[in-house]
Design a protein around this motif. Structure first.
Motif, PDB file in Angstrom:
ATOM      1  N   UNK A   1       0.803  -1.218   0.000  1.00  0.00           N
ATOM      2  CA  UNK A   1       0.000   0.000   0.000  1.00  0.00           C
ATOM      3  C   UNK A   1       0.842   1.277   0.000  1.00  0.00           C
ATOM      4  N   UNK A   2       1.878   1.345   0.854  1.00  0.00           N
ATOM      5  CA  UNK A   2       2.535   2.640   1.024  1.00  0.00           C
ATOM      6  C   UNK A   2       4.055   2.636   1.007  1.00  0.00           C
ATOM      7  N   UNK A   3       4.697   1.543   0.705  1.00  0.00           N
ATOM      8  CA  UNK A   3       6.149   1.477   0.782  1.00  0.00           C
ATOM      9  C   UNK A   3       6.798   2.385  -0.269  1.00  0.00           C
ATOM     10  N   UNK A   4       7.699   3.280   0.151  1.00  0.00           N
ATOM     11  CA  UNK A   4       8.362   4.167  -0.810  1.00  0.00           C
ATOM     12  C   UNK A   4       9.348   3.425  -1.711  1.00  0.00           C
ATOM     13  N   UNK A   5       9.800   2.241  -1.303  1.00  0.00           N
ATOM     14  CA  UNK A   5      10.748   1.475  -2.110  1.00  0.00           C
ATOM     15  C   UNK A   5      10.067   0.717  -3.240  1.00  0.00           C
ATOM     16  N   UNK A   6       8.748   0.672  -3.223  1.00  0.00           N
ATOM     17  CA  UNK A   6       7.970  -0.025  -4.242  1.00  0.00           C
ATOM     18  C   UNK A   6       8.135   0.692  -5.589  1.00  0.00           C
ATOM     19  N   UNK A   7       8.302  -0.049  -6.692  1.00  0.00           N
ATOM     20  CA  UNK A   7       8.462   0.616  -7.995  1.00  0.00           C
ATOM     21  C   UNK A   7       7.216   1.420  -8.367  1.00  0.00           C
ATOM     22  N   UNK A   8       7.429   2.526  -9.037  1.00  0.00           N
ATOM     23  CA  UNK A   8       6.326   3.413  -9.437  1.00  0.00           C
ATOM     24  C   UNK A   8       5.650   2.883 -10.696  1.00  0.00           C
ATOM     25  N   UNK A   9       4.374   3.165 -10.809  1.00  0.00           N
ATOM     26  CA  UNK A   9       3.616   2.775 -11.999  1.00  0.00           C
ATOM     27  C   UNK A   9       4.032   3.702 -13.138  1.00  0.00           C
ATOM     28  N   UNK A  10       4.405   3.117 -14.275  1.00  0.00           N
ATOM     29  CA  UNK A  10       4.975   3.877 -15.373  1.00  0.00           C
ATOM     30  C   UNK A  10       3.953   4.359 -16.397  1.00  0.00           C
ATOM     31  N   UNK A  11       2.872   3.641 -16.552  1.00  0.00           N
ATOM     32  CA  UNK A  11       1.937   3.918 -17.640  1.00  0.00           C
ATOM     33  C   UNK A  11       0.707   4.630 -17.094  1.00  0.00           C
ATOM     34  N   UNK A  12       0.430   5.825 -17.614  1.00  0.00           N
ATOM     35  CA  UNK A  12      -0.677   6.639 -17.113  1.00  0.00           C
ATOM     36  C   UNK A  12      -1.674   6.923 -18.223  1.00  0.00           C
ATOM     37  N   UNK A  13      -2.941   6.984 -17.838  1.00  0.00           N
ATOM     38  CA  UNK A  13      -4.021   7.321 -18.760  1.00  0.00           C
ATOM     39  C   UNK A  13      -3.991   8.825 -19.025  1.00  0.00           C
ATOM     40  N   UNK A  14      -4.183   9.209 -20.276  1.00  0.00           N
ATOM     41  CA  UNK A  14      -4.190  10.635 -20.620  1.00  0.00           C
ATOM     42  C   UNK A  14      -5.550  11.281 -20.374  1.00  0.00           C
ATOM     43  N   UNK A  15      -6.575  10.490 -20.035  1.00  0.00           N
ATOM     44  CA  UNK A  15      -7.912  11.010 -19.786  1.00  0.00           C
ATOM     45  C   UNK A  15      -8.263  11.137 -18.305  1.00  0.00           C
ATOM     46  N   UNK A  16      -7.658  10.282 -17.471  1.00  0.00           N
ATOM     47  CA  UNK A  16      -7.980  10.290 -16.042  1.00  0.00           C
ATOM     48  C   UNK A  16      -6.726   9.979 -15.226  1.00  0.00           C
ATOM     49  N   UNK A  17      -6.879   9.717 -13.949  1.00  0.00           N
ATOM     50  CA  UNK A  17      -5.726   9.502 -13.073  1.00  0.00           C
ATOM     51  C   UNK A  17      -5.279   8.042 -12.978  1.00  0.00           C
ATOM     52  N   UNK A  18      -5.813   7.163 -13.787  1.00  0.00           N
ATOM     53  CA  UNK A  18      -5.457   5.743 -13.747  1.00  0.00           C
ATOM     54  C   UNK A  18      -3.994   5.543 -14.140  1.00  0.00           C
ATOM     55  N   UNK A  19      -3.266   4.719 -13.366  1.00  0.00           N
ATOM     56  CA  UNK A  19      -1.896   4.342 -13.699  1.00  0.00           C
ATOM     57  C   UNK A  19      -1.736   2.840 -13.512  1.00  0.00           C
ATOM     58  N   UNK A  20      -0.759   2.263 -14.216  1.00  0.00           N
ATOM     59  CA  UNK A  20      -0.509   0.826 -14.137  1.00  0.00           C
ATOM     60  C   UNK A  20       0.956   0.537 -14.413  1.00  0.00           C
ATOM     61  N   UNK A  21       1.384  -0.658 -14.036  1.00  0.00           N
ATOM     62  CA  UNK A  21       2.747  -1.105 -14.297  1.00  0.00           C
ATOM     63  C   UNK A  21       2.910  -1.617 -15.733  1.00  0.00           C
ATOM     64  N   UNK A  22       1.804  -2.040 -16.351  1.00  0.00           N
ATOM     65  CA  UNK A  22       1.881  -2.773 -17.605  1.00  0.00           C
ATOM     66  C   UNK A  22       1.295  -1.988 -18.784  1.00  0.00           C
ATOM     67  N   UNK A  23       1.969  -1.999 -19.935  1.00  0.00           N
ATOM     68  CA  UNK A  23       1.425  -1.309 -21.113  1.00  0.00           C
ATOM     69  C   UNK A  23       0.100  -1.908 -21.582  1.00  0.00           C
TER      70      UNK A  23
END
Length: 105
Positions: free
Chosen positions: A37-59
């Protein structure tokens, strides 16, 4: 990967330490939940939606998500021509609706 260390107190309560977050937890389950949930060492989600705030790890996740905004339905039923945004929705439709209707008396 989570680095877990067991730490014992004077009351014989086992605490679990997450070296990434430098936090203590009373169970491995709590440690893993909070790490996810909150670990700062966790990798960031790279792929973001250009229409809303959705992000994901996978293309592939962003491609599927964008169908919600575009309204595109690339998967079509060969039996009734109904269209779907996801392949699994088409598979479920065919197995539950079209094939049952096709073979019913």
């Amino acid at each position: 990967m989570i680095n877990i260390k067991e730490v014992y107190s004077a009351k014989k309560v086992t605490l679990f330490f997450n070296a990434h977050c430098t936090e203590f937890y009373t169970s491995v389950y709590d440690l893993k939940q909070m790490h996810n949930f909150k670990c700062p060492a966790k990798p960031k989600k790279k792929h973001a939606c250009s229409f809303c705030s959705y992000t994901t790890y996978y293309p592939s996740g962003i491609k599927t998500h964008l169908l919600k905004h575009t309204g595109e339905k690339p998967y079509q039923c060969n039996i009734c021509s109904k269209r779907f945004t996801r392949k699994e929705y088409l598979r479920n439709h065919i197995s539950m609706t079209c094939l049952m209707n096709k073979f019913s008396i």
